[in-house]
Every structure is written in C-alpha cells, then in structure tokens.
Motif scaffolding. Structure first.
Motif, short mmCIF file in Angstrom:
data_model
loop_
_atom_site.label_atom_id
_atom_site.label_comp_id
_atom_site.label_asym_id
_atom_site.label_seq_id
_atom_site.Cartn_x
_atom_site.Cartn_y
_atom_site.Cartn_z
N UNK A 87 4.71 -33.62 18.71
CA UNK A 87 6.20 -33.58 18.92
C UNK A 87 6.77 -32.33 19.51
N UNK A 88 6.29 -31.10 18.97
CA UNK A 88 6.46 -29.83 19.86
C UNK A 88 6.24 -29.69 21.33
N UNK A 89 5.18 -30.22 21.43
CA UNK A 89 4.85 -30.06 23.18
C UNK A 89 5.60 -30.92 23.93
N UNK A 90 5.99 -32.15 23.39
CA UNK A 90 7.18 -33.10 24.03
C UNK A 90 8.24 -32.36 24.13
N UNK A 91 8.71 -31.85 23.10
CA UNK A 91 10.29 -31.40 23.08
C UNK A 91 10.31 -30.16 23.95
N UNK A 97 12.43 -34.31 30.02
CA UNK A 97 13.02 -34.36 28.68
C UNK A 97 12.27 -35.78 28.06
N UNK A 98 11.59 -35.69 27.07
CA UNK A 98 10.78 -36.33 26.41
C UNK A 98 10.93 -36.94 24.96
N UNK A 99 10.48 -38.18 24.79
CA UNK A 99 10.42 -38.92 23.57
C UNK A 99 9.10 -39.00 23.13
N UNK A 100 8.64 -38.71 22.00
CA UNK A 100 7.18 -38.68 21.49
C UNK A 100 7.13 -39.98 20.38
N UNK A 101 6.68 -41.08 20.69
CA UNK A 101 6.15 -42.24 19.83
C UNK A 101 5.05 -42.07 19.43
#
Length: 343
Positions: A87-91, A97-101
């Motif tokens: 989540x940190x790496x994506x944000x 701009x990312x959303x982690x599922x």
C-alpha cells in the motif's frame, strides 16, 4: 530570522524562469514532467512554502492505475507486513496515481487461487501473486496474458516463460546460506532436518536444492534427512519438531524453508533440548527477534519488503505502459541476514 524563500529564489535554484515556476504552481499551461520535478525538488530543498502544492499538481497529471495483489494467509504477520508495504509503495509511486487491491488466498489449492486471480484481474490493470507452481495457475496466467494483462509471481516463481516477471529472492542462494550457517555453527556433525511448505512451491524447491547441494559439496559428514512438508502451518511444524527432538538426539540443525517458524520456536521452547540444534528460519518479526535474543534461533533470513514492493510496483507500471514482455524475467532482491548480535 531566516528570510522566507520567494518564487524568485525558487526559479533561480531550479534553473527556470519565474513564469515557468508560476505555471507549475498554478497548472496554467503544460510543463514537462522533468521540469516540474526539478522545481519540486528545489522547492523541497529550500523549504518553499508551496512545495506540497507543487507535488499535488504533479500528481494530478499522472495516470491512474489499479493494481491487484494476491498474498497468502491474511492472519500471518509476514503477509500483514507485506500488505502494508504494498500500500505504501503504490501510494508513493512517482510515476502514477494508484489504488492497491490486496486479497489473501483462503487455501493453497491451485483451483481456488486461480479463481481468486481471475476475480482480482477483472478489476486491476496488472496483478502480482504468491502461489504454487501448478498447471492450473499456468493456464490462468496464459489466459490473462492473451488479454494483455501482466501477471507477476512473487516470492516463489510459477508459470515461468508466461508470467511477466518474478520478483523475490534468489531462493537457491537462500538455501545454500541456511546450510552454510548450520554447517559452520553446529558443534559437531549430525542429522539435519528441512521443512518446506509444499513441494509445489518453486521457491521452496529451489531452497531445498541449494540446501542439499551445499551439504553434498562442503559438509558431507552431516546427514540431511527426508524433507518434511509442514503446509506452512505452525501447529504442524510444532508437532513435527517435538517428534524430531525426541527421535534424534543427534539433531544438529534444522531449516524451516517457508512459513511455520513460530511452530518451530514454540516446540524448542517447550522441549528445552540439552543440545540445542542450529535453527535457521525466514522473516524477521517480533517472534523471530525474541527467539534470536534467547538463542533459540541461530539465524533469520529475511525479505527486504519495502525494497521489494517499490521494485515490484515500478515493474508493474512499466508493464502497463510498455506492454507485455517488457519487464525483466527475474528480479532478485538481496536478502537480509539477522543473528543474535545484530537484532
């Protein structure tokens, strides 16, 4: 009192005009990404009051990607830490701009993992999965690849030649390192036990190959016993370790090549063997730190999760932008080593 940096100061340090800095701040006209980043870095360096605004403007121009991740055992400390680092790496990615599922596999059954992969892929631009090397998963990856959807294998490789890339440790070297420690630290030769989670995990298979090859080459006086499958379950590992300690008083060492470390530690604490075997496990956490401090464990080989997640997220973005088969086939991260003296 220090003078507050001005827009003129920022333009001078950035090497651009005041008008360009104004465009970056107010998003009036397109500015090259390289220029905007130079202005942002200069603003951060001099403490310019609108550095946060510049960063926000830059992110508004980035593409938005939804990335999917399928991990194992949601109640496991390691995978909980893994999820947080993803989540940190994506944000924090600077290229999108990312959303982690993030989902967790409910079992190690290949058909169930494949079904979860397909559900995750339906709502993601690219996915990364921890899973066994099984024909069912290979078929699922092949179908996703035909749709142009990148799939990465994590920690343990699968669908080699079809998946977009593998990101993790060099597992053969991990196995040899564990064997080296046991051979060097054991007071005398004896029997050596090895646990794997499943024979279907390619990473565990490579660790076993490396482990056994080291003893054959450099320490043939040790006897590596038949490999034990613990399903990465703590209770299974606990019971098996109690049995090993009771049956083999000459047990010189043990390597838990996958999950189940907590079970091995609890068994050693309960049994209190007079001659403590050299025990090597994986992943540093509160439990393994305490076991190292108490000389229950001799060494812990750990995955650098933050670095792995940053590398993985960058590769996933690259695959989305450049198309399939543009990422490296294998990306090995250097592993961390912990012993009682450096925790």
């Amino acid at each position: 009192m220090a003078k507050r940096p001005t827009i003129t100061d920022l333009a001078r340090i950035s090497g651009v005009s005041v008008a360009t800095v104004d465009r970056v701040l107010n998003n009036r006209l397109p500015v090259r990404e390289e220029t905007a980043r130079r202005v942002y870095e200069a603003a951060t360096g001099i403490g310019y009051h609108a550095a946060g605004l510049i960063k926000q403007r830059m992110r508004q121009e980035l593409p938005e990607y939804r990335l999917g991740f399928l991990l194992l055992r949601g109640n496991d400390v390691f995978y909980g830490d893994f999820a947080r680092e993803l989540e940190v790496a994506v944000s924090q990615s600077q290229r999108f701009r990312g959303v982690a599922t993030i989902d967790f596999a409910s079992s190690l059954a290949a058909d169930e993992i494949a079904a979860q992969m397909r559900r995750l892929a339906a709502k993601s631009r690219a996915i990364a999965v921890v899973g066994p090397d099984h024909p069912t998963l290979t078929a699922a990856v092949e179908a996703l690849k035909a749709r142009g959807q990148p799939v990465f294998s994590l920690l343990s490789d699968f669908a080699a030649g079809i998946r977009e890339g593998y990101v993790g440790l060099d597992n053969r070297k991990v196995g040899r390192t564990a064997a080296w420690m046991i051979a060097k630290a054991a007071p005398k030769p004896g029997k050596v036990a090895l646990f794997v989670g499943s024979h279907r995990f390619h990473g565990h298979e490579l660790r076993e190959i490396g482990f056994r090859s080291f003893f054959r080459e450099h320490a043939p006086e040790f006897t590596v016993m038949e490999t034990l499958v613990n399903l990465e379950a703590n209770q299974v590992t606990h019971d098996a370790m109690i049995d090993l300690l009771a049956r083999y008083p000459d047990l010189a060492g043990c390597y838990v090549a996958g999950g189940g470390m907590e079970g091995a530690v609890s068994a050693l604490r309960a049994a209190k063997p007079a001659n403590m075997p050299v025990v090597v496990c994986n992943e540093i956490n509160a439990e393994s730190r305490a076991a190292l401090a108490d000389n229950i464990l001799t060494m812990v080989i750990s995955t650098p999760l933050a670095a792995l997640c940053r590398e993985l997220v960058g590769l996933m973005a690259h695959a989305i932008e450049a198309g399939a088969a543009n990422a490296p086939g294998q990306t090995f991260l250097p592993f961390d080593i912990y012993v009682p003296e450096n925790i």
